[in-house]
Scaffold this motif. Structure first.
Motif, PDB file in Angstrom:
ATOM      1  N   LEU A 103      -6.596   2.773  -5.275  1.00  0.00           N
ATOM      2  CA  LEU A 103      -5.571   1.770  -5.036  1.00  0.00           C
ATOM      3  C   LEU A 103      -5.825   0.474  -5.790  1.00  0.00           C
ATOM      4  O   LEU A 103      -4.882  -0.233  -6.136  1.00  0.00           O
ATOM      5  CB  LEU A 103      -5.460   1.488  -3.534  1.00  0.00           C
ATOM      6  N   ARG A 107      -0.479   7.323  -5.948  1.00  0.00           N
ATOM      7  CA  ARG A 107      -1.637   8.205  -5.808  1.00  0.00           C
ATOM      8  C   ARG A 107      -1.198   9.636  -5.535  1.00  0.00           C
ATOM      9  O   ARG A 107      -1.739  10.584  -6.113  1.00  0.00           O
ATOM     10  CB  ARG A 107      -2.556   7.697  -4.687  1.00  0.00           C
ATOM     11  N   ARG A 122       1.539   2.048  -3.561  1.00  0.00           N
ATOM     12  CA  ARG A 122       0.351   2.553  -4.255  1.00  0.00           C
ATOM     13  C   ARG A 122      -0.005   3.957  -3.776  1.00  0.00           C
ATOM     14  O   ARG A 122      -0.456   4.794  -4.569  1.00  0.00           O
ATOM     15  CB  ARG A 122      -0.827   1.597  -4.056  1.00  0.00           C
ATOM     16  N   GLU A 123       0.201   4.225  -2.491  1.00  0.00           N
ATOM     17  CA  GLU A 123      -0.040   5.570  -1.987  1.00  0.00           C
ATOM     18  C   GLU A 123       0.893   6.573  -2.662  1.00  0.00           C
ATOM     19  O   GLU A 123       0.497   7.708  -2.959  1.00  0.00           O
ATOM     20  CB  GLU A 123       0.144   5.608  -0.471  1.00  0.00           C
ATOM     21  N   LEU A 160       0.811  -1.210   0.000  1.00  0.00           N
ATOM     22  CA  LEU A 160       0.000   0.000   0.000  1.00  0.00           C
ATOM     23  C   LEU A 160       0.851   1.270   0.000  1.00  0.00           C
ATOM     24  O   LEU A 160       0.431   2.298  -0.548  1.00  0.00           O
ATOM     25  CB  LEU A 160      -0.938  -0.012   1.199  1.00  0.00           C
TER      26      LEU A 160
END
Length: 453
Positions: free
Chosen positions: A159, A151, A147-148, A144
């Motif tokens: 996500l 973003r 993916r953050e 994560l």
């Protein structure tokens, strides 16, 4: 010859190509939003067949449309690209520990098999509408932090790969969606349908305290670790109020618990999902959990920085689409080959987001052995895990789009969807996103819990 028989034969002509794709992707695993090699391999296979692909460019994956030339619904077939990370798996990739311990390699191989069959002469005879074949990244909700970062850079907005594809418009115009997930079933069973799966949202909390000498002057500190453990205990005290049929889950971990033993912890980090069987339950129980976290932090004179994000919405397998697909598989593999139940899976998938706006189905097939997401997982029978699903998906498309799409339009008409369309759905999941401190200490000595939505 029925449409199911015809399309099954056309898929089987390409069995060797399907099996080769399954092995290649197994041997070259890549995790979400990093599946560049897998995506390129499949794209080359599709382009060799004459497909024109729409590629995002900045993330892996693609889609392509195949039109019958006659008006009718658009049916999407999906395959997932990404792998897991299981360091103890004997066949995990060196360096990354990536491995397809959930069978997404089989989905991609089956998708290729459908693509091959539909390009055969006469494959679309008697059908109307169109078929969209979608190779989608990043279903497993892992890594994560990476993916953050994507973003934050603006590469992605969401996500999960299917959520991102919905946002980008790659499901616009799709009337029906389907895929088949590899799994392990009792002998003789080739397809298993449940009622659906939980949704999930992502929760990160940083508990903020005040450091002090743990032995000499603990009274001068504010213990963030105690605030975190109080919060976990407070949510545990709520569990008996979770409604059984809503399948609520909260399973936190502490990723930072302090730095040195002789200092009161001033920063503690907690991660968790909040899972549930419907959007309303997820939203309501998440608010109660946030209240427990805020009150626990305030009780210790600490604060809690909340960082919530949408994960995946619950999957609801469309009942009529389940009947259509199960009928196709029974014709292919025998009357007793399919199992349909009202059981509920408490895992989560972004196919749930698709099912929130499009009538969808995702059963599990057979062919895998070992523990899913574990070190023992492998594909033992590629025919069950790849070939039969490809035949079933192709045949289901045929059944939906033959006879002026009589069955396909019925699926669309009778579908009961949580949201009216993409805009309402995106607005709903965006309401899960929150970034705020939950406690405000006022000048008059009062304390305010900052839970306003």
């Amino acid at each position: 010859m029925t449409i199911t028989e015809k399309l099954s034969v056309l898929v089987e002509k390409h069995a060797d190509r399907i099996y080769a794709a399954e092995r290649y992707i197994w041997q070259h695993p890549e995790t979400g939003y990093k599946e560049w090699n897998t995506s390129a391999y499949l794209a080359e296979q599709f382009e060799q067949l004459g497909y024109v692909l729409v590629k995002p460019g900045d993330i892996p994956g693609f889609y392509t449309d195949l039109d019958t030339g006659r008006p009718g619904p658009k049916v999407a077939i999906l395959g997932e690209l990404d792998s897991l990370v299981v360091a103890s798996h004997p066949e995990c990739a060196e360096g990354t520990c990536a491995v397809h311990a959930c069978g997404h390699n089989c989905q991609s191989a089956a998708l290729l098999g459908v693509a091959c069959a539909l390009k055969e002469p006469g494959a679309l005879d008697g059908l109307c509408g169109s078929i969209r074949l979608i190779s989608v990244p990043a279903e497993e909700l892992i890594e994560l932090e990476y993916r953050e970062e994507l973003r934050r850079k603006g590469v992605i907005h969401y996500l999960g790969g299917k959520v991102e594809f919905i946002y980008r418009g790659y499901f616009d115009g799709v009337d029906i969606a389907m895929m088949i997930h590899a799994g392990s079933l009792p002998e003789g069973k080739t397809l298993d349908f449940s009622a659906g799966m939980n949704g999930c949202m992502l929760k990160n909390v940083t508990f903020e305290g005040v450091s002090a000498h743990a032995g000499a002057a603990p009274q001068n500190g504010r213990n963030a670790l105690y605030a975190a453990t109080n919060a976990i205990n407070a949510v545990n005290a709520l569990r008996e109020t979770f409604v059984d049929g809503e399948h609520v889950r909260f399973h936190p971990i502490l990723t930072k618990g302090g730095t040195v033993v002789n200092a009161i912890p001033e920063e503690v980090r907690m991660e968790s999902y909040v899972r549930g069987a419907c959007y309303e339950s997820m939203a309501a129980n998440n608010r109660r959990i946030n209240l427990a976290i805020a009150a626990s932090a305030a009780a210790m004179g600490c604060n809690a920085l909340l960082d919530d994000h949408p994960g995946y919405l619950p999957l609801r397998n469309d009942p009529l689409l389940t009947q259509v697909m199960s009928g196709a598989m029974r014709e292919i593999a025998g009357e007793d080959s399919v199992r349909i139940s009202e059981s509920w899976d408490t895992g989560s998938t972004d196919m749930g987001d698709v099912s929130s706006i499009i009538p969808s189905v995702q059963p599990h097939c057979s062919g895998a052995v070992g523990e899913a997401h574990g070190a023992s997982y492998r594909i033992a029978d590629a025919r069950l895990a790849c070939l039969l699903p490809a035949q079933c998906l192709a045949a289901t498309v045929g059944r939906l789009l033959e006879n002026d799409a009589e069955v396909g339009w019925r699926v669309v008409r009778e579908a009961k969807l949580p949201f009216s369309g993409k805009e309402e759905y995106l607005a709903a999941i965006d309401r899960f996103a929150k970034n705020r401190r939950l406690v405000r200490y006022n000048d008059d000595g009062s304390v305010t819990l900052n839970l306003n939505d």
